[in-house]
Design a protein around this motif. Structure first.
Motif, short mmCIF file in Angstrom:
data_model
loop_
_atom_site.label_atom_id
_atom_site.label_comp_id
_atom_site.label_asym_id
_atom_site.label_seq_id
_atom_site.Cartn_x
_atom_site.Cartn_y
_atom_site.Cartn_z
N LEU A 69 0.84 -1.20 0.00
CA LEU A 69 0.00 0.00 0.00
C LEU A 69 0.88 1.25 0.00
O LEU A 69 1.67 1.47 0.91
CB LEU A 69 -0.92 0.01 1.23
N GLU A 70 0.73 2.05 -1.05
CA GLU A 70 1.48 3.29 -1.21
C GLU A 70 0.56 4.47 -0.88
O GLU A 70 -0.41 4.72 -1.59
CB GLU A 70 1.99 3.43 -2.65
N LEU A 71 0.89 5.21 0.19
CA LEU A 71 0.08 6.36 0.61
C LEU A 71 0.93 7.60 0.81
O LEU A 71 0.56 8.52 1.55
CB LEU A 71 -0.65 6.02 1.92
N SER A 72 2.06 7.69 0.17
CA SER A 72 2.97 8.82 0.40
C SER A 72 2.41 10.14 -0.14
O SER A 72 1.55 10.17 -1.03
CB SER A 72 4.33 8.53 -0.24
N LEU A 95 4.14 5.45 4.15
CA LEU A 95 3.43 6.60 4.69
C LEU A 95 4.29 7.87 4.61
O LEU A 95 4.05 8.85 5.32
CB LEU A 95 3.05 6.35 6.16
N SER A 96 5.29 7.87 3.74
CA SER A 96 6.21 9.00 3.62
C SER A 96 5.46 10.28 3.25
O SER A 96 4.48 10.26 2.50
CB SER A 96 7.26 8.72 2.53
N GLY A 97 5.95 11.41 3.78
CA GLY A 97 5.37 12.69 3.41
C GLY A 97 3.98 12.95 3.97
O GLY A 97 3.23 13.76 3.40
N ASN A 98 3.63 12.30 5.08
CA ASN A 98 2.34 12.55 5.74
C ASN A 98 2.55 13.34 7.04
O ASN A 98 3.62 13.92 7.25
CB ASN A 98 1.61 11.23 5.97
N LYS A 99 1.55 13.39 7.90
CA LYS A 99 1.56 14.30 9.05
C LYS A 99 1.75 13.61 10.41
O LYS A 99 1.28 14.11 11.42
CB LYS A 99 0.24 15.08 9.06
N PHE A 100 2.46 12.51 10.41
CA PHE A 100 2.66 11.79 11.67
C PHE A 100 3.75 12.47 12.50
O PHE A 100 4.87 12.68 12.02
CB PHE A 100 3.02 10.33 11.40
N LEU A 118 8.25 -0.59 6.43
CA LEU A 118 7.51 0.64 6.71
C LEU A 118 8.37 1.84 6.33
O LEU A 118 9.53 1.94 6.73
CB LEU A 118 7.15 0.71 8.20
N ASP A 119 7.77 2.76 5.55
CA ASP A 119 8.49 3.98 5.16
C ASP A 119 7.79 5.20 5.74
O ASP A 119 6.58 5.38 5.57
CB ASP A 119 8.53 4.11 3.63
N LEU A 120 8.60 6.05 6.42
CA LEU A 120 8.08 7.28 7.04
C LEU A 120 8.92 8.50 6.66
O LEU A 120 8.95 9.48 7.39
CB LEU A 120 8.05 7.12 8.57
N PHE A 121 9.60 8.43 5.53
CA PHE A 121 10.42 9.56 5.08
C PHE A 121 9.61 10.86 5.10
O PHE A 121 8.41 10.87 4.77
CB PHE A 121 10.91 9.34 3.63
N ASN A 122 10.26 11.95 5.45
CA ASN A 122 9.64 13.28 5.39
C ASN A 122 8.39 13.42 6.27
O ASN A 122 7.54 14.28 5.99
CB ASN A 122 9.29 13.65 3.94
N CYS A 123 8.29 12.57 7.26
CA CYS A 123 7.26 12.77 8.29
C CYS A 123 7.95 13.42 9.51
O CYS A 123 9.12 13.11 9.81
CB CYS A 123 6.64 11.45 8.71
N GLU A 124 7.24 14.25 10.21
CA GLU A 124 7.85 14.95 11.34
C GLU A 124 8.35 13.98 12.42
O GLU A 124 9.31 14.29 13.14
CB GLU A 124 6.83 15.93 11.94
N ILE A 125 7.74 12.82 12.47
CA ILE A 125 8.13 11.84 13.48
C ILE A 125 9.60 11.41 13.34
O ILE A 125 10.24 11.00 14.32
CB ILE A 125 7.18 10.61 13.41
N THR A 126 10.14 11.52 12.15
CA THR A 126 11.53 11.09 11.91
C THR A 126 12.54 11.99 12.60
O THR A 126 13.72 11.64 12.68
CB THR A 126 11.84 11.03 10.40
N THR A 127 12.11 13.15 13.08
CA THR A 127 13.03 14.06 13.76
C THR A 127 13.15 13.77 15.26
O THR A 127 13.98 14.39 15.95
CB THR A 127 12.56 15.52 13.58
N LEU A 128 12.32 12.82 15.75
CA LEU A 128 12.37 12.48 17.17
C LEU A 128 13.70 11.82 17.53
O LEU A 128 14.30 11.11 16.71
CB LEU A 128 11.23 11.55 17.55
N GLU A 129 14.13 12.04 18.74
CA GLU A 129 15.36 11.40 19.20
C GLU A 129 15.16 9.88 19.27
O GLU A 129 14.11 9.40 19.69
CB GLU A 129 15.73 11.95 20.58
N ASP A 130 16.18 9.16 18.84
CA ASP A 130 16.12 7.70 18.82
C ASP A 130 14.90 7.19 18.04
O ASP A 130 14.27 6.18 18.37
CB ASP A 130 16.07 7.14 20.25
#
Length: 250
Positions: A69-72, A95-100, A118-130
């Protein structure tokens, strides 16, 4: 183009149950919801809805065979529990490029027991520590996150593997074809050699036959000459006898 119309066009005179892959990227969802996709697409294995303006997955139909499922590049920030309810066999989710923003919004993915990538590129969640360690801990069934496993090994490219298999198959077929051609050439060469030998034998035999014929002609000529000589001899003997008889009469 509206999503509903796009899906209708993508059917291409097929019924929904005949569709295994569906791509509706860059169309428009009028209210941020999925439109035109129904439970009739029960054979669907791959679905791509990239950049269609989705904000919710609440209207996602039941797709029991869906694997990828591609939802980027949408505006989704939650409602992931729907995925576990409607697409329980998902193995790949983008789920890359969404609002998580928070890990808690991904907890619903724990119920996707078969989820491996699972792909989460360019989601704000990727900036979290660890971030990566936290995701692997939250979703232990996931092997690859953003294309790499927990040991930073890159995920295999299934499409590239398929292409390699195709190339290997073509190369193998080419080698087999070359081998068959070589065999045919060898057989042709052998056939040519046999044919040449056969012709040479015929020529030799013809020469021998001609020789025999010449010998026979010579023998016949010799016999004729001998017969002529004997005839001459008999004639001379007869004449000699005639002369002797005349002398006796005298």
């Amino acid at each position: 183009m509206e999503m509903k119309k796009r899906i209708s066009l993508e059917l291409r005179n097929r019924t929904p149950v005949e569709v295994a892959e569906l791509v509706v990227d860059n169309c428009r969802s009028s209210d941020g919801e999925i439109e035109g996709l129904t439970d009739e697409f029960k054979e669907l294995e791959f679905l791509s809805m990239v950049n269609v303006g989705l904000t919710s997955l609440a209207k996602l139909p039941t797709l029991p065979k869906l694997r990828k499922l591609e939802l980027s590049d949408n505006n989704i920030s939650g409602s992931l529990e729907t995925l576990a309810e409607k697409c329980a066999n998902l193995t790949y989710l983008n789920l890359s490029g969404n609002k998580f923003k928070e890990l808690s919004t991904l907890e619903a993915l724990q119920n996707l027991k078969n989820l491996k990538s699972l792909d989460l590129f360019n989601c704000e969640i990727t900036t979290l520590e660890d971030y990566r360690e936290s995701i692997f801990e939250l979703l232990p069934q996931v092997t690859y996150l953003d294309g790499f496993d927990a040991e930073d090994n890159e995920a295999p490219d299934s499409e590239a593997d398929d292409d390699d298999d195709d190339e290997d198959g073509e190369e193998g077929a080419g080698q087999l074809g070359e081998y068959e051609e070589e065999e045919e050439d060898e057989e042709g060469s052998e056939g040519g050699e046999v044919g040449l030998s056969y012709l040479m034998k015929e020529d030799i035999q013809d020469e021998e036959d001609d020789g025999d014929y010449v010998e026979e002609e010579e023998e016949e000529e010799g016999e004729e000459e001998e017969a002529e000589v004997q005839g001459e001899k008999r004639k001379r003997d007869a004449e000699d006898e005639g002369e002797d008889d005349d002398e006796d009469d005298d």
